[in-house]
Design a protein around this motif. Structure first.
Motif, PDB file in Angstrom:
ATOM      1  N   ASN A 164       0.848  -1.194   0.000  1.00  0.00           N
ATOM      2  CA  ASN A 164       0.000   0.000   0.000  1.00  0.00           C
ATOM      3  C   ASN A 164       0.881   1.240   0.000  1.00  0.00           C
ATOM      4  O   ASN A 164       1.419   1.636   1.032  1.00  0.00           O
ATOM      5  CB  ASN A 164      -0.911  -0.012   1.223  1.00  0.00           C
ATOM      6  CG  ASN A 164      -1.931   1.122   1.204  1.00  0.00           C
ATOM      7  OD1 ASN A 164      -1.848   2.039   0.382  1.00  0.00           O
ATOM      8  ND2 ASN A 164      -2.890   1.067   2.100  1.00  0.00           N
ATOM      9  N   SER A 165       1.032   1.869  -1.169  1.00  0.00           N
ATOM     10  CA  SER A 165       1.907   3.040  -1.269  1.00  0.00           C
ATOM     11  C   SER A 165       1.311   4.257  -0.567  1.00  0.00           C
ATOM     12  O   SER A 165       2.046   5.192  -0.226  1.00  0.00           O
ATOM     13  CB  SER A 165       2.177   3.371  -2.743  1.00  0.00           C
ATOM     14  OG  SER A 165       0.966   3.558  -3.464  1.00  0.00           O
ATOM     15  N   ASP A 166       0.008   4.270  -0.335  1.00  0.00           N
ATOM     16  CA  ASP A 166      -0.602   5.426   0.333  1.00  0.00           C
ATOM     17  C   ASP A 166      -0.174   5.542   1.792  1.00  0.00           C
ATOM     18  O   ASP A 166      -0.134   6.640   2.348  1.00  0.00           O
ATOM     19  CB  ASP A 166      -2.135   5.335   0.259  1.00  0.00           C
ATOM     20  CG  ASP A 166      -2.666   5.611  -1.141  1.00  0.00           C
ATOM     21  OD1 ASP A 166      -1.895   6.107  -1.976  1.00  0.00           O
ATOM     22  OD2 ASP A 166      -3.842   5.312  -1.392  1.00  0.00           O
ATOM     23  N   THR A 167       0.115   4.407   2.431  1.00  0.00           N
ATOM     24  CA  THR A 167       0.488   4.439   3.842  1.00  0.00           C
ATOM     25  C   THR A 167       1.986   4.664   4.048  1.00  0.00           C
ATOM     26  O   THR A 167       2.433   4.832   5.179  1.00  0.00           O
ATOM     27  CB  THR A 167       0.086   3.120   4.529  1.00  0.00           C
ATOM     28  OG1 THR A 167       0.791   2.028   3.906  1.00  0.00           O
ATOM     29  CG2 THR A 167      -1.407   2.890   4.411  1.00  0.00           C
ATOM     30  N   ASN A 251      -0.247   1.597  -5.620  1.00  0.00           N
ATOM     31  CA  ASN A 251      -1.708   1.673  -5.622  1.00  0.00           C
ATOM     32  C   ASN A 251      -2.257   2.077  -6.983  1.00  0.00           C
ATOM     33  O   ASN A 251      -3.381   1.708  -7.336  1.00  0.00           O
ATOM     34  CB  ASN A 251      -2.192   2.635  -4.536  1.00  0.00           C
ATOM     35  CG  ASN A 251      -2.099   2.035  -3.147  1.00  0.00           C
ATOM     36  OD1 ASN A 251      -1.434   1.031  -2.950  1.00  0.00           O
ATOM     37  ND2 ASN A 251      -2.766   2.644  -2.184  1.00  0.00           N
TER      38      ASN A 251
END
Length: 476
Positions: A164-167, A251
């Protein structure tokens, strides 16, 4: 004695304080991560046939003016055959990729495999044994520079999973594995330097920036977090910079790769507006507390935004509750949603926020515009060496091009002037000598009346969302 006693007490306090300090954090050990993930990273080699270069490629305009006798000399000794054409050569290139399934699906960059005649994938040779298999392109997406390959292997293969690149947080440790300069399975480490970088390489720039060494040949390889999950696909470098590399966020990539793997067409949402960033003066004029959002310059008729109630002068400040800081953020937010889905678009209008429900349409790229034009008659602008056709109305709307502009370049003659100044198929001509053109007749008239007289024509070109000028020299 009092002084000695005081010094003893002070030293005791310092010793106690020092013992309470946390131990200095040691740098991470990447050896286990490299051993675990390395076998799933592959070396990708491609070959494609291309025409051999001749003296005109090196001497340019000087070659155009040589006497006929010298042209025959160059033809004889510069590589042309009896048929008047130069022989074809094999052009090779190298890149990286990584397995995402045990049955042989491989992710890489589109530019690594684009136009390749043959693709070979070489697997990890750290155990002293290497295996090379032929690969097929399952599908690709030019606008995000992603491609999915497939090899047929006898055994189950090691593979990586998307994280998860957003986190991911700026400052976290990362590991890159690839084949820079053809050096097999090179491991480099660094940190996440920044998120959401726009380097103007395409319409959906949203790169992760890292200082892990990324060089030519790393393209398509994985950028891993400390859990061994892929959080980015290494894809770009800045030639003038050191310690700066860019990766496509996982993502974004995972959604596109999933569509391709399922045999679906890559599709993106579309609302049909022309927009610009909000600066300080616009924010003041509209009564906004801060310059943010995307100002709607024009709402295209009969498109989703118009049907959903968006007006000229609205500022789009959120999509589905997620704040929109600028035009790039809006483009990404809408494109990330599926055509036919409903988005709640929040606009700033008359000093307050207003929520509008919009059913999204489908965005077309310049490549799909070219495909939709197959079967139409193409027209040549022979002096420039271009085969072009006018844009259709729906193409013009979806590519956000004015009605009095737009000639799609379908083919470029490699022996003509336009090819020498990096004009390519799928480019769109907006203007010639600063005059809008949307028919080949208008373009040819400018070439004849102005270009031949001045010795050059300046074309305004749109390419994948970027607009620039190319000056095409003409022989007088």
């Amino acid at each position: 004695m009092a002084i000695q006693k005081y010094l003893i007490i002070l030293c005791s306090v310092l010793i106690v304080a020092l013992t309470q300090l946390p131990a200095a954090a040691a740098l991470p050990d990447f050896s286990e991560l490299a051993t675990k993930c390395g076998p799933a990273v592959v070396n990708i080699g491609t070959e494609r046939k291309t025409q051999a270069e001749g003296p005109e490629d090196f001497f340019g305009e000087m070659f155009r003016n040589v006497p006929p006798g010298f042209e025959r000399f160059f033809d004889q000794f510069g590589g042309k055959g009896h048929g008047g054409k130069r022989p074809q050569m094999k052009q090779k290139s190298l890149g990286s990729g990584f397995l995402i399934s045990a049955d042989g699906y491989i992710v890489t960059n589109n530019h690594v495999v684009a136009d390749a005649d043959t693709i070979h994938v070489t697997f990890d040779s750290s155990n002293g044994k290497s295996e090379t298999l032929s690969a097929d392109v399952i599908g690709s997406d030019e606008e995000t520079d992603l491609a999915l390959l497939k090899v047929n292997a006898k055994n189950r293969l090691p593979y990586l999973t998307f994280g998860n690149s957003d986190t991911l947080k700026v400052g976290e440790w990362l590991l890159a594995i690839g084949n820079p300069f053809g050096l097999d399975h090179t491991v480099t480490a660094g940190i996440l330097s920044a998120k959401g970088r726009n380097i103007r390489s395409g319409p959906f720039d949203n790169f992760l920036q890292t200082d892990a060494s990324i060089n030519p040949g790393n393209s398509g390889g994985p950028l891993l977090d400390m859990n061994g999950q892929v959080i980015g696909i290494n894809t770009a470098i800045i030639a003038s910079g050191q310690g700066i590399g860019f990766a496509i966020p996982s993502n974004m990539a995972s959604k596109i790769i999933a569509q391709i793997q399922q045999g679906k067409k890559v599709s993106r949402g579309w609302i049909g507006v022309n927009i610009q960033d909000v600066d300080d003066n616009i924010a003041k004029a509209l009564g906004m507390t801060a310059p943010k959002g995307a100002l709607v310059n024009d709402v295209m008729q009969n498109e989703p935004a118009a049907k959903g109630g968006v007006h000229d002068g609205d500022v789009i400040v959120a999509v589905d509750g997620k704040n929109i800081e600028n035009t790039s953020a809006l483009l990404l937010a809408i494109a990330d949603k599926s055509p036919g889905s409903v988005a709640v678009v929040t606009v700033w209008r008359d000093g307050k926020n207003l929520d509008l429900k919009i059913t999204l349409g489908e965005r077309k790229s310049a490549q799909s515009a070219k495909r939709s034009g197959k079967g139409q008659s193409l027209q040549d602008e022979s002096l420039l060496g271009l085969a072009v056709r006018p844009l259709q109305n729906d193409e013009r709307r979806e590519l956000k091009i004015n009605k009095n502009e737009g000639l799609l370049i379908v083919d470029v003659n490699p022996d003509k002037p336009a090819a020498q100044v990096d004009i390519r198929p799928d480019d769109i001509i907006l203007k010639a000598n600063l005059k809008a053109v949307n028919t080949v007749e208008a373009l040819s008239r400018i070439v004849r009346e102005e270009g031949e007289k001045r010795g050059a024509v300046m074309l305004q070109i749109e390419r994948r969302g970027e607009v620039f000028f190319r000056t095409v020299p003409l022989q007088k």
